[in-house]
Structure formats: structure tokens, C-alpha cells
Design a protein around this motif. Structure first.
Motif, PDB file in Angstrom:
ATOM      1  N   ALA A  68      15.020  34.378  11.710  1.00 24.72           N
ATOM      2  CA  ALA A  68      15.604  33.894  10.457  1.00 24.72           C
ATOM      3  C   ALA A  68      14.659  34.147   9.282  1.00 24.72           C
ATOM      4  O   ALA A  68      15.094  34.507   8.180  1.00 24.72           O
ATOM      5  CB  ALA A  68      15.918  32.398  10.583  1.00 24.72           C
ATOM      6  N   LEU A  69      13.358  33.961   9.524  1.00 24.77           N
ATOM      7  CA  LEU A  69      12.368  34.192   8.471  1.00 24.77           C
ATOM      8  C   LEU A  69      12.360  35.655   8.038  1.00 24.77           C
ATOM      9  O   LEU A  69      12.327  35.974   6.848  1.00 24.77           O
ATOM     10  CB  LEU A  69      10.985  33.775   8.964  1.00 24.77           C
ATOM     11  CG  LEU A  69       9.806  34.041   8.013  1.00 24.77           C
ATOM     12  CD1 LEU A  69       9.976  33.255   6.718  1.00 24.77           C
ATOM     13  CD2 LEU A  69       8.493  33.684   8.690  1.00 24.77           C
ATOM     14  N   ASN A 115      15.847  39.894   2.650  1.00 24.23           N
ATOM     15  CA  ASN A 115      16.815  39.674   1.584  1.00 24.23           C
ATOM     16  C   ASN A 115      16.116  39.593   0.225  1.00 24.23           C
ATOM     17  O   ASN A 115      16.586  40.155  -0.778  1.00 24.23           O
ATOM     18  CB  ASN A 115      17.598  38.386   1.845  1.00 24.23           C
ATOM     19  CG  ASN A 115      18.660  38.138   0.788  1.00 24.23           C
ATOM     20  OD1 ASN A 115      19.568  38.946   0.584  1.00 24.23           O
ATOM     21  ND2 ASN A 115      18.565  36.999   0.104  1.00 24.23           N
ATOM     22  N   ARG A 116      14.961  38.921   0.191  1.00 30.22           N
ATOM     23  CA  ARG A 116      14.182  38.844  -1.045  1.00 30.22           C
ATOM     24  C   ARG A 116      13.694  40.233  -1.463  1.00 30.22           C
ATOM     25  O   ARG A 116      13.740  40.596  -2.639  1.00 30.22           O
ATOM     26  CB  ARG A 116      12.971  37.926  -0.863  1.00 30.22           C
ATOM     27  CG  ARG A 116      13.293  36.463  -0.658  1.00 30.22           C
ATOM     28  CD  ARG A 116      11.990  35.680  -0.555  1.00 30.22           C
ATOM     29  NE  ARG A 116      12.202  34.334  -0.081  1.00 30.22           N
ATOM     30  CZ  ARG A 116      11.220  33.487   0.175  1.00 30.22           C
ATOM     31  NH1 ARG A 116       9.961  33.862  -0.008  1.00 30.22           N
ATOM     32  NH2 ARG A 116      11.475  32.261   0.605  1.00 30.22           N
ATOM     33  N   ARG A 160      15.335  36.320   5.841  1.00 32.18           N
ATOM     34  CA  ARG A 160      15.201  35.786   4.484  1.00 32.18           C
ATOM     35  C   ARG A 160      14.274  36.646   3.634  1.00 32.18           C
ATOM     36  O   ARG A 160      14.562  36.921   2.466  1.00 32.18           O
ATOM     37  CB  ARG A 160      14.679  34.345   4.534  1.00 32.18           C
ATOM     38  CG  ARG A 160      15.652  33.335   5.107  1.00 32.18           C
ATOM     39  CD  ARG A 160      15.253  31.919   4.735  1.00 32.18           C
ATOM     40  NE  ARG A 160      13.911  31.581   5.173  1.00 32.18           N
ATOM     41  CZ  ARG A 160      13.618  31.067   6.357  1.00 32.18           C
ATOM     42  NH1 ARG A 160      14.590  30.872   7.249  1.00 32.18           N
ATOM     43  NH2 ARG A 160      12.380  30.756   6.681  1.00 32.18           N
ATOM     44  N   ILE A 161      13.163  37.051   4.233  1.00 31.72           N
ATOM     45  CA  ILE A 161      12.201  37.862   3.481  1.00 31.72           C
ATOM     46  C   ILE A 161      12.791  39.222   3.138  1.00 31.72           C
ATOM     47  O   ILE A 161      12.610  39.737   2.028  1.00 31.72           O
ATOM     48  CB  ILE A 161      10.895  38.007   4.277  1.00 31.72           C
ATOM     49  CG1 ILE A 161      10.170  36.661   4.312  1.00 31.72           C
ATOM     50  CG2 ILE A 161       9.995  39.077   3.671  1.00 31.72           C
ATOM     51  CD1 ILE A 161       8.903  36.662   5.133  1.00 31.72           C
ATOM     52  N   SER A 202       5.201  30.840   7.854  1.00 29.93           N
ATOM     53  CA  SER A 202       5.938  31.031   6.615  1.00 29.93           C
ATOM     54  C   SER A 202       4.987  31.555   5.555  1.00 29.93           C
ATOM     55  O   SER A 202       3.767  31.510   5.742  1.00 29.93           O
ATOM     56  CB  SER A 202       6.547  29.702   6.153  1.00 29.93           C
ATOM     57  OG  SER A 202       5.538  28.821   5.689  1.00 29.93           O
TER      58      SER A 202
END
Length: 256
Positions: free
Chosen positions: A94-95, A101-102, A98-99, A253
Motif C-alpha cells: 500500500a505504501l 501516486n505522488r 501511495r508513493i 514510512s
């Protein structure tokens, strides 16, 4: 799991595998020193404890398949077993999503540098299987009077640090204690599988003994064995105080 807890996992890679002499002692304490201080590895037929540079320590008990990171400062502990390791794998996936996507929101020419910066902060970010191997040089040396074999670590196909590995026979490690060490590293390897963190530390399952001189892969500091003791280790050394509170492990994170 936080970066500190992964460091704990990396510190556990101090211990390797070896053939054992029948005259070896039941309990063994190894003291290592480096520029930032010393830490100790306590080994018995039932448990292994690793005290790092600070006041935190790690624990493995053969009857309880988990690696526990203990923080006396916070009076907390974090337990990593096969179930929590599975949760961490999901968190890591998941991390990464998210990264990524950023990163896609940045201009294309800035993404490579940003991705590299994030990878430097978060171990295993790319999710790829990390390769690590050994190259036996054939050279020998001595550390604190104990003979050891010089071995080249190979990471990603490239030479990395060199370590000097002594046989457990030379260190007086008993066969029962060796069995506990072996079971701890088998558990660690299984838990790291699929996280992208397989290459941290040393390839301990492939070593023919125990490193008595090496470079810490995180700090870059050289550490060396300074003392070996076979005094009996009290069971209290492997006990977590009753008032300590368990915390749930988390994946790394950007802020860790």
C-alpha cells in the motif's frame, strides 16, 4: 514496522551458522565494539538476546516463534511473527502504491530523483527481491586471538563489505544454542520474504560460522568481537517486564 525495528532485524544478522564442538558451553555471551560503543549478544539453548548501542534490545525465544524489539525508554515492545509479517507485506504494498501516486503528480523529469530520494529513506521501497551472496576469498585473519575466514559480501552482483567469520567451535557455542540461533534466522528469513527487505544485513543462513569482524550496513561502522564469555546467563535476561505495553509493528514510512 519502523526503520528502527528493521535495524534490529539487521543487527540480528551478526550471528551465522557453524559446525559445533561437543565440548562447547551451554551459554555464550559475545561482546562487540565499534566507534559508537559496544553491544552484546546473549545466546542460550532457549533464547537469543541482542543489546544494541542504545538501551533497546531484541529477543528471540525458541519456544515462541517471534522476534521482539524491546524499548525500555518507552516501556514498550513490538512483536514480529509470521502473522504480523504478512500484515507488513500488505502495508508495504500500500505504501509503494501511495508513493507512486505522488510521484506521478510530479513533472516527468523530476520523478527519477524523487524516487531515488524516497528509496534512500524507505528500505525495500522498490519491492524487488534483494540479491546478496558470499565470495570466499580463501584468506584468513585473527580477531582478539580467534581465527576467522575473510569473506566478501556481494550485493546486487557488486562487491560490498568484507567480513571475518569464526567457526562456532572456536567460539565455544554449544549445539543446542546453535539450534536456537538457526531457528531464529530461519524465522527471520521467512518473515522478510516478499517485503523487498531480504537483502538487509548479512546472508546469515549461508555463513559457515559467526562474523567476528564486519561493517554495519546501516551505520557504515566497523565492529569487532572484543570478548567471549561462557558464564551462565540468568533467565531474567530474556524476560520482558510485566508493565511493558505491546505495540503493533508498522511498515516503514517517509517519516521513519
Amino acid at each position: 514496522m519502523t526503520r528502527t525495528t528493521w535495524r534490529a532485524a539487521a543487527l540480528a544478522a551478526l550471528i551465522g551458522l557453524a559446525s559445533i564442538a561437543s565440548a562447547a558451553q551451554a551459554d555464550t555471551t559475545l561482546t562487540y565494539v565499534g566507534a559508537s560503543g559496544q553491544y552484546k549478544v546473549y545466546i542460550t539453548p532457549d533464547a537469543v538476546r541482542i543489546d544494541g548501542d542504545g538501551n533497546g534490545w531484541q529477543l528471540y525465544r525458541r519456544a515462541d516463534p517471534a522476534i521482539i524489539s524491546v524499548s525500555p525508554k518507552d516501556q514498550t515492545y513490538t512483536r514480529l511473527d509470521k502473522n504480523t509479517a504478512g500484515e507488513i507485506r500488505h502495508q508495504m504494498d500500500a505504501l509503494r502504491a501511495r508513493i507512486e501516486n505522488r510521484l506521478q503528480q510530479l513533472p516527468a523529469d523530476r520523478r527519477p530523483a524523487a524516487r531515488a530520494a524516497m528509496a534512500a529513506k524507505i528500505p525495500g521501497l522498490d519491492g524487488k527481491q534483494q540479491s546478496i551472496g558470499l565470495d570466499h576469498t580463501g584468506a584468513t585473519d585473527k580477531v582478539d586471538g580467534i581465527s576467522c575466514d575473510v569473506i566478501q559480501i556481494v550485493r546486487g552482483g557488486q562487491p560490498a563489505d568484507k567480513i571475518c567469520v569464526a567457526s562456532a567451535d572456536a567460539l565455544g557455542l554449544s549445539s543446542d544454542s546453535f539450534g536456537t540461533v538457526k531457528s531464529m534466522f530461519a524465522l527471520l528469513r521467512n518473515m522478510l520474504s516478499g517485503t523487498g527487505l531480504e537483502g538487509i544485513g548479512l546472508p546469515y543462513r549461508n555463513l559457515s560460522g559467526m562474523p567476528i569482524r564486519f561493517h554495519d550496513s546501516l551505520s557504515g561502522e566497523q565492529r569487532a568481537l572484543a570478548a567471549v564469555s561462557h558464564d551462565a546467563i540468568p533467565s531474567s535476561r530474556f524476560a520482558i517486564p510485566d508493565n511493558y505495553v505491546e505495540q503493533k509493528p508498522e511498515a516503514p514510512s517517509p517519516g521513519n
